[in-house]
Write a protein that holds these residues in place. Structure first.
Motif, mmCIF file in Angstrom:
data_model
loop_
_atom_site.group_PDB
_atom_site.id
_atom_site.type_symbol
_atom_site.label_atom_id
_atom_site.label_comp_id
_atom_site.label_asym_id
_atom_site.label_seq_id
_atom_site.Cartn_x
_atom_site.Cartn_y
_atom_site.Cartn_z
ATOM 1 N N MET A 379 0.846 -1.189 0.000
ATOM 2 C CA MET A 379 0.000 0.000 0.000
ATOM 3 C C MET A 379 0.891 1.251 0.000
ATOM 4 O O MET A 379 1.872 1.316 0.736
ATOM 5 C CB MET A 379 -0.904 -0.018 1.232
ATOM 6 N N GLU A 380 0.543 2.246 -0.808
ATOM 7 C CA GLU A 380 1.363 3.444 -0.889
ATOM 8 C C GLU A 380 0.508 4.681 -1.122
ATOM 9 O O GLU A 380 -0.469 4.636 -1.879
ATOM 10 C CB GLU A 380 2.386 3.319 -2.024
ATOM 11 N N ALA A 381 0.854 5.796 -0.453
ATOM 12 C CA ALA A 381 0.221 7.080 -0.713
ATOM 13 C C ALA A 381 0.771 7.648 -2.016
ATOM 14 O O ALA A 381 1.975 7.604 -2.267
ATOM 15 C CB ALA A 381 0.485 8.043 0.436
ATOM 16 N N VAL A 382 -0.124 8.192 -2.844
ATOM 17 C CA VAL A 382 0.262 8.725 -4.151
ATOM 18 C C VAL A 382 -0.353 10.107 -4.319
ATOM 19 O O VAL A 382 -1.572 10.277 -4.184
ATOM 20 C CB VAL A 382 -0.220 7.800 -5.289
ATOM 21 N N TYR A 383 0.487 11.092 -4.630
ATOM 22 C CA TYR A 383 0.001 12.458 -4.879
ATOM 23 C C TYR A 383 -0.329 12.597 -6.362
ATOM 24 O O TYR A 383 0.310 13.333 -7.105
ATOM 25 C CB TYR A 383 1.049 13.463 -4.416
ATOM 26 N N TRP A 384 -1.378 11.924 -6.756
ATOM 27 C CA TRP A 384 -1.780 11.803 -8.158
ATOM 28 C C TRP A 384 -2.186 13.146 -8.744
ATOM 29 O O TRP A 384 -1.940 13.437 -9.914
ATOM 30 C CB TRP A 384 -2.919 10.794 -8.259
ATOM 31 N N PRO A 390 -5.658 16.087 -2.188
ATOM 32 C CA PRO A 390 -5.708 14.843 -1.397
ATOM 33 C C PRO A 390 -5.011 13.697 -2.108
ATOM 34 O O PRO A 390 -5.111 13.533 -3.328
ATOM 35 C CB PRO A 390 -7.207 14.579 -1.254
ATOM 36 N N ALA A 391 -4.289 12.923 -1.330
ATOM 37 C CA ALA A 391 -3.557 11.781 -1.876
ATOM 38 C C ALA A 391 -4.498 10.608 -2.103
ATOM 39 O O ALA A 391 -5.531 10.460 -1.437
ATOM 40 C CB ALA A 391 -2.437 11.378 -0.927
ATOM 41 N N LEU A 392 -4.119 9.752 -3.032
ATOM 42 C CA LEU A 392 -4.793 8.484 -3.249
ATOM 43 C C LEU A 392 -3.959 7.375 -2.615
ATOM 44 O O LEU A 392 -2.816 7.576 -2.223
ATOM 45 C CB LEU A 392 -4.963 8.214 -4.748
ATOM 46 N N LEU A 393 -4.542 6.197 -2.523
ATOM 47 C CA LEU A 393 -3.843 5.007 -2.052
ATOM 48 C C LEU A 393 -3.693 4.026 -3.206
ATOM 49 O O LEU A 393 -4.677 3.675 -3.861
ATOM 50 C CB LEU A 393 -4.606 4.332 -0.914
ATOM 51 N N PHE A 394 -2.466 3.590 -3.440
ATOM 52 C CA PHE A 394 -2.211 2.507 -4.382
ATOM 53 C C PHE A 394 -2.200 1.190 -3.624
ATOM 54 O O PHE A 394 -1.625 1.091 -2.532
ATOM 55 C CB PHE A 394 -0.854 2.697 -5.056
ATOM 56 N N TYR A 473 14.534 7.115 -3.663
ATOM 57 C CA TYR A 473 15.697 6.348 -3.192
ATOM 58 C C TYR A 473 15.452 5.654 -1.864
ATOM 59 O O TYR A 473 16.166 4.702 -1.526
ATOM 60 C CB TYR A 473 16.972 7.181 -3.171
ATOM 61 N N ASN A 474 14.436 6.084 -1.114
ATOM 62 C CA ASN A 474 14.037 5.362 0.107
ATOM 63 C C ASN A 474 12.604 4.857 -0.006
ATOM 64 O O ASN A 474 11.849 4.859 0.965
ATOM 65 C CB ASN A 474 14.175 6.257 1.340
ATOM 66 N N ALA A 475 12.206 4.425 -1.183
ATOM 67 C CA ALA A 475 10.842 3.929 -1.386
ATOM 68 C C ALA A 475 10.538 2.796 -0.400
ATOM 69 O O ALA A 475 11.355 1.915 -0.179
ATOM 70 C CB ALA A 475 10.675 3.447 -2.808
ATOM 71 N N ARG A 476 9.331 2.820 0.177
ATOM 72 C CA ARG A 476 8.974 1.786 1.169
ATOM 73 C C ARG A 476 8.742 0.432 0.498
ATOM 74 O O ARG A 476 9.165 -0.605 1.017
ATOM 75 C CB ARG A 476 7.708 2.183 1.948
ATOM 76 N N LEU A 477 7.986 0.429 -0.618
ATOM 77 C CA LEU A 477 7.679 -0.787 -1.374
ATOM 78 C C LEU A 477 6.777 -1.749 -0.616
ATOM 79 O O LEU A 477 5.766 -2.214 -1.156
ATOM 80 C CB LEU A 477 8.958 -1.507 -1.816
ATOM 81 N N MET A 478 7.112 -2.073 0.614
ATOM 82 C CA MET A 478 6.268 -2.937 1.423
ATOM 83 C C MET A 478 6.703 -2.813 2.883
ATOM 84 O O MET A 478 7.809 -2.379 3.183
ATOM 85 C CB MET A 478 6.376 -4.402 1.000
#
Length: 479
Positions: A379-384, A390-394, A473-478
């Motif tokens: 799950m990731e917050a996305v500033y689409w 408001p951010a979306l959730l991927f 460069y510090n993406a959470r990914l999971m």
């Protein structure tokens, strides 16, 4: 189900500043401004079809980088950065031995052209592992910071004796520096707390830019500078499964001294490794963050029982075990435009699709169920719509609003394949294309391609100059 929902959503005309404009009782309501007159909203309105995702690029991983697996040819885990300095995104695919020790790295550009490769063989990493792309020495050129398995040194999977730390030239893959720090070689571990070995780029010395990195190896956190010199180590006293610190810490300057701290969920370490606080806040401390919360102040977010804590260890907010029995993933952003942000979204029942969004005073604003995805992580917050909207959730190839409304299914993604622990669609948000919002770089480590999605209205716009930041460069990914 998803495509029907998308078609319905496409008839709406949302404000440019909000994904959550809705026709309520016959009146168009813009939640970004509180106005009900669609012509008075300061954001202006836009056709929903313009902001739905489209596939901008499908980039085949070079055939020379692929190996055969039980689900077909695949590349491995992916990192994103500008390796050549041309202002365009490049990609790095890598594989490991023993599940955690990189042995093959292959770099390619956004057109799928080979840049370089180093090493050979390997299999799928069991989790996103110790590889990062960043200008770690401040010379204006990008490097790859990674662990590298030394095949000449016998060592089992739970030990680090056979691991070198390397800094590679981003353009060529040539080794600029390598070392075998004894503090890292001495680390040992097993199980879930061992396999999540992630290099986190940080500024621990107040250099003005990140020139250091932190990696957690089981119960030990090791801080290293750009010359591969160990700055300090910290060892956690908690090691029991479900009652240990976050598998993947995070970094940020929470005390505003110009130097980053390390949030491990059960501890907050100052820039020099000194604990600012240590406390076992709650079980299943799977996810952490350092982000703005109350009046713009940075706080430590800790998923175990849903905590928000300040730099001195004072608990600002606790949702509690009843609401958050197993905080698997936690993301902080302004998700719900009907109330002041930011809010935190928590996957609160472990590896399930159940999510709640809580506000700054601890009120639960919404509970909803995301789409099922193998492993139910990522799950990731996305500033689409841009940083001020408001951010979306991927989640697993689908975008959701912070109220649990289906926004869109990403078109053209294949079904997940491979081992479910890693065989799902990972997401790195990044500004790659023209437009105000973040695009989505999506990949499955068991697949042979990388996908980039952008907004329909931006698909033909000129690409932005790509510059990687902490979300890349510090993406959470999971978690």
């Amino acid at each position: 189900m998803f495509r029907r929902a998308v078609a319905k959503a496409a008839s709406l005309t949302p404000c440019r500043r909000s994904a959550s404009t809705r026709k309520v009782s016959g009146i168009w309501t813009c939640f970004c401004s509180g106005l009900t007159d669609r012509f008075s909203c300061p954001g202006g309105f836009v056709d929903m079809n313009d902001v739905l995702p489209v596939l901008y690029r499908k980039i085949a991983i070079p055939a020379a980088f692929l190996i055969d697996g039980p689900a077909g040819a695949y590349g491995g885990d992916i990192r994103l950065g500008d390796l050549t300095g041309d202002g365009r995104p490049d990609f790095l695919v890598y594989r490991t031995r023993h599940g955690t020790k990189p042995c093959f790295l292959g770099a390619f550009d956004i057109d799928g052209q080979v840049l370089w490769q180093s090493g050979a063989g390997g299999r799928q990493p069991v989790r996103p592992g110790p590889v990062a792309i960043h200008d770690i020495d401040g010379d204006g050129e990008t490097e790859v910071v990674c662990f590298r398995q030394d095949p000449g040194v016998p060592s089992p999977s739970g030990e680090m004796r056979d691991v070198l730390v390397q800094v590679l030239d981003g353009r060529t893959g040539a080794v600029r520096n390598e070392a075998r720090p004894p503090e890292i070689a001495a680390c040992r571990g097993e199980g879930s707390d061992w396999v999540h070995q992630r290099i986190l780029v940080a500024d621990l010395r107040g250099s003005g830019a990140p020139r250091d990195f932190v990696v957690k190896l089981g119960d030990t956190v090791v801080a290293v500078n750009e010359r591969i010199e160990v700055l300090w180590t910290y060892r956690s006293p908690w090691r029991e499964y479900g009652r240990c610190p976050a598998y993947i810490p995070c970094v940020g300057d929470i005390d505003a001294d110009g130097k980053d701290e390390v949030n491990g969920g059960y501890f907050l370490l100052d820039h020099d490794g000194t604990p600012l606080w240590e406390r076992r806040l709650g079980d299943h401390m799977d996810s952490v963050a350092i982000a703005e919360w109350d009046d713009g102040r940075l706080r430590a977010f800790c998923s175990g029982f849903g905590h928000v804590v300040d730099h001195a260890g004072h608990v600002i907010l606790k949702l509690g075990e009843e609401l958050v029995p197993h905080g698997q993933e936690l993301r902080v952003a302004h998700f719900d435009p009907s109330v002041p942000g930011p809010q935190m979204a928590i996957r609160y029942r472990g590896h399930t699709p159940h999510v709640l969004v809580a506000g700054r005073s601890g009120e639960v604003l919404s509970r909803f169920t995301l789409n099922e995805s193998p492993n139910n992580t990522g799950m990731e917050a996305v500033y689409w719509h841009g940083p001020d909207a408001p951010a979306l959730l991927f989640n697993g190839g689908v975008l959701w609003t912070g109220r649990g409304e289906l926004y869109a299914e990403l078109p053209g993604l294949p079904e997940p394949k491979g081992n479910p622990r890693q065989g799902w669609h990972h997401c790195i948000p990044a500004r790659i294309h023209g437009g105000p919002g973040e695009d989505l770089v999506v990949y499955n480590p068991w697949d042979a391609a990388v996908y980039i999605f952008t907004r329909a209205s931006d698909a033909n716009a000129a690409a932005d100059t790509f510059k990687a930041g902490p979300r890349q460069y510090n993406a959470r990914l999971m978690d």
